[in-house]
Design a protein around this motif. Structure first.
Motif, PDB file in Angstrom:
ATOM      1  N   LEU A 135     -34.839  54.483-105.120  1.00 39.11           N
ATOM      2  CA  LEU A 135     -36.138  54.779-104.491  1.00 39.11           C
ATOM      3  C   LEU A 135     -36.084  54.487-102.996  1.00 39.11           C
ATOM      4  O   LEU A 135     -36.831  53.654-102.478  1.00 39.11           O
ATOM      5  CB  LEU A 135     -37.242  53.933-105.149  1.00 39.11           C
ATOM      6  CG  LEU A 135     -37.484  54.180-106.644  1.00 39.11           C
ATOM      7  CD1 LEU A 135     -38.319  53.067-107.237  1.00 39.11           C
ATOM      8  CD2 LEU A 135     -38.159  55.524-106.867  1.00 39.11           C
ATOM      9  N   PRO A 136     -35.205  55.161-102.258  1.00 40.96           N
ATOM     10  CA  PRO A 136     -34.993  54.819-100.850  1.00 40.96           C
ATOM     11  C   PRO A 136     -36.240  54.965 -99.977  1.00 40.96           C
ATOM     12  O   PRO A 136     -36.374  54.268 -98.973  1.00 40.96           O
ATOM     13  CB  PRO A 136     -33.892  55.786-100.409  1.00 40.96           C
ATOM     14  CG  PRO A 136     -33.909  56.892-101.406  1.00 40.96           C
ATOM     15  CD  PRO A 136     -34.399  56.295-102.687  1.00 40.96           C
ATOM     16  N   LYS A 137     -37.166  55.818-100.360  1.00 46.60           N
ATOM     17  CA  LYS A 137     -38.366  56.035 -99.533  1.00 46.60           C
ATOM     18  C   LYS A 137     -39.297  54.826 -99.535  1.00 46.60           C
ATOM     19  O   LYS A 137     -40.168  54.713 -98.689  1.00 46.60           O
ATOM     20  CB  LYS A 137     -39.113  57.279-100.001  1.00 46.60           C
ATOM     21  CG  LYS A 137     -38.330  58.558 -99.727  1.00 46.60           C
ATOM     22  CD  LYS A 137     -39.071  59.780-100.160  1.00 46.60           C
ATOM     23  CE  LYS A 137     -38.215  61.003 -99.842  1.00 46.60           C
ATOM     24  NZ  LYS A 137     -38.800  62.231-100.349  1.00 46.60           N
ATOM     25  N   LEU A 138     -39.099  53.908-100.482  1.00 47.66           N
ATOM     26  CA  LEU A 138     -39.936  52.704-100.542  1.00 47.66           C
ATOM     27  C   LEU A 138     -39.531  51.649 -99.524  1.00 47.66           C
ATOM     28  O   LEU A 138     -40.269  50.699 -99.288  1.00 47.66           O
ATOM     29  CB  LEU A 138     -39.877  52.085-101.940  1.00 47.66           C
ATOM     30  CG  LEU A 138     -40.488  52.882-103.078  1.00 47.66           C
ATOM     31  CD1 LEU A 138     -40.337  52.127-104.395  1.00 47.66           C
ATOM     32  CD2 LEU A 138     -41.950  53.194-102.808  1.00 47.66           C
ATOM     33  N   MET A 139     -38.343  51.802 -98.928  1.00 51.42           N
ATOM     34  CA  MET A 139     -37.817  50.782 -98.020  1.00 51.42           C
ATOM     35  C   MET A 139     -37.697  51.326 -96.607  1.00 51.42           C
ATOM     36  O   MET A 139     -37.446  52.518 -96.424  1.00 51.42           O
ATOM     37  CB  MET A 139     -36.425  50.320 -98.500  1.00 51.42           C
ATOM     38  CG  MET A 139     -36.377  49.780 -99.907  1.00 51.42           C
ATOM     39  SD  MET A 139     -37.357  48.305-100.166  1.00 51.42           S
ATOM     40  CE  MET A 139     -36.322  47.085 -99.422  1.00 51.42           C
ATOM     41  N   PRO A 140     -37.865  50.457 -95.595  1.00 47.29           N
ATOM     42  CA  PRO A 140     -37.619  50.901 -94.214  1.00 47.29           C
ATOM     43  C   PRO A 140     -36.179  51.388 -94.053  1.00 47.29           C
ATOM     44  O   PRO A 140     -35.275  50.943 -94.757  1.00 47.29           O
ATOM     45  CB  PRO A 140     -37.853  49.627 -93.387  1.00 47.29           C
ATOM     46  CG  PRO A 140     -38.662  48.734 -94.259  1.00 47.29           C
ATOM     47  CD  PRO A 140     -38.307  49.069 -95.669  1.00 47.29           C
ATOM     48  N   GLU A 141     -35.968  52.310 -93.109  1.00 50.09           N
ATOM     49  CA  GLU A 141     -34.640  52.921 -92.924  1.00 50.09           C
ATOM     50  C   GLU A 141     -33.555  51.908 -92.574  1.00 50.09           C
ATOM     51  O   GLU A 141     -32.386  52.124 -92.882  1.00 50.09           O
ATOM     52  CB  GLU A 141     -34.705  53.997 -91.836  1.00 50.09           C
ATOM     53  CG  GLU A 141     -35.373  55.267 -92.309  1.00 50.09           C
ATOM     54  CD  GLU A 141     -35.332  56.355 -91.251  1.00 50.09           C
ATOM     55  OE1 GLU A 141     -34.490  56.265 -90.332  1.00 50.09           O
ATOM     56  OE2 GLU A 141     -36.142  57.275 -91.346  1.00 50.09           O
TER      57      GLU A 141
END
Length: 199
Positions: A135-141
């Motif tokens: 779920l990469p969109k849940l974390m800052p880049e």
């Protein structure tokens, strides 16, 4: 080599000097400072002479000594945590970028109090690798992938810790390991009151 009966580089340095009646050890440099009433000692093992003298590989061994741990407040714990963080950041930054993987390893036996530090720290680590993977969109880049493991001990698992870690490292390929373990000390004042960070 002496049987030092301590894992603390600062104690090994003092023992070696005392037993040999010398003021300095070739290949060892020690610097001390105090931050917010916390003593920080750095033992720098610079060459083979230093390695042989205190039985530690070349590198920097930072000891953070905390007084009055029995009456410590939450505010003081925050100060200590910040100092530990300040010591770790440059070591990490020297070897990897801000977004490369770290694997935190908690060594020790959860069922033996003096050896339980590593396994007790692992659940407190903020792990992010799985979130970034699924779920990469849940974390800052700029979130760093962090994973954590407490591999147990040979007497419980029947497997050498190094074998377990090699399998994990070969599979997930972290750029850095941070290994947490309890250490032996000769000084009763240091029990549960000192942190040694080695690079």
């Amino acid at each position: 080599m002496f049987n030092f009966r301590t894992d603390m580089a600062i104690e090994r340095n003092d023992i070696y000097k005392q037993r040999n009646n010398i003021q300095e050890i070739d290949g060892i440099e020690v610097k001390e400072e105090t931050k917010q009433n916390i003593k920080i000692s750095r033992v720098m093992v610079k060459n083979e002479n230093g390695e042989k003298a205190i039985g530690k590989p070349q590198g920097i061994y930072t000891t953070i000594d905390i007084d009055k741990m029995k009456a410590i407040t939450d505010e003081r714990i925050e100060v200590i945590a910040n100092i530990v963080g300040d010591e770790l950041r440059p070591i990490i930054g020297k070897h990897i970028t801000e977004i490369e993987d770290i694997l935190v390893v908690g060594l020790g036996n959860i069922y033996v109090t003096p050896d339980a530090l590593g396994p007790k720290v692992v659940p407190e680590i903020e792990v992010t690798r799985h979130i970034l993977q699924y779920l990469p969109k849940l974390m800052p880049e700029d979130t760093r992938p962090v994973s954590a493991i407490s591999p147990g001990v040979l007497g419980i698992t029947g497997i050498e810790t190094m074998e377990i870690l090699k399998g994990i490292v070969d599979n997930i390929k972290p750029k850095m390991l941070i290994v947490i373990d309890a250490l032996a000390t000769k000084n009763i004042e240091r029990i549960s009151s000192s942190i040694q960070i080695a690079d």
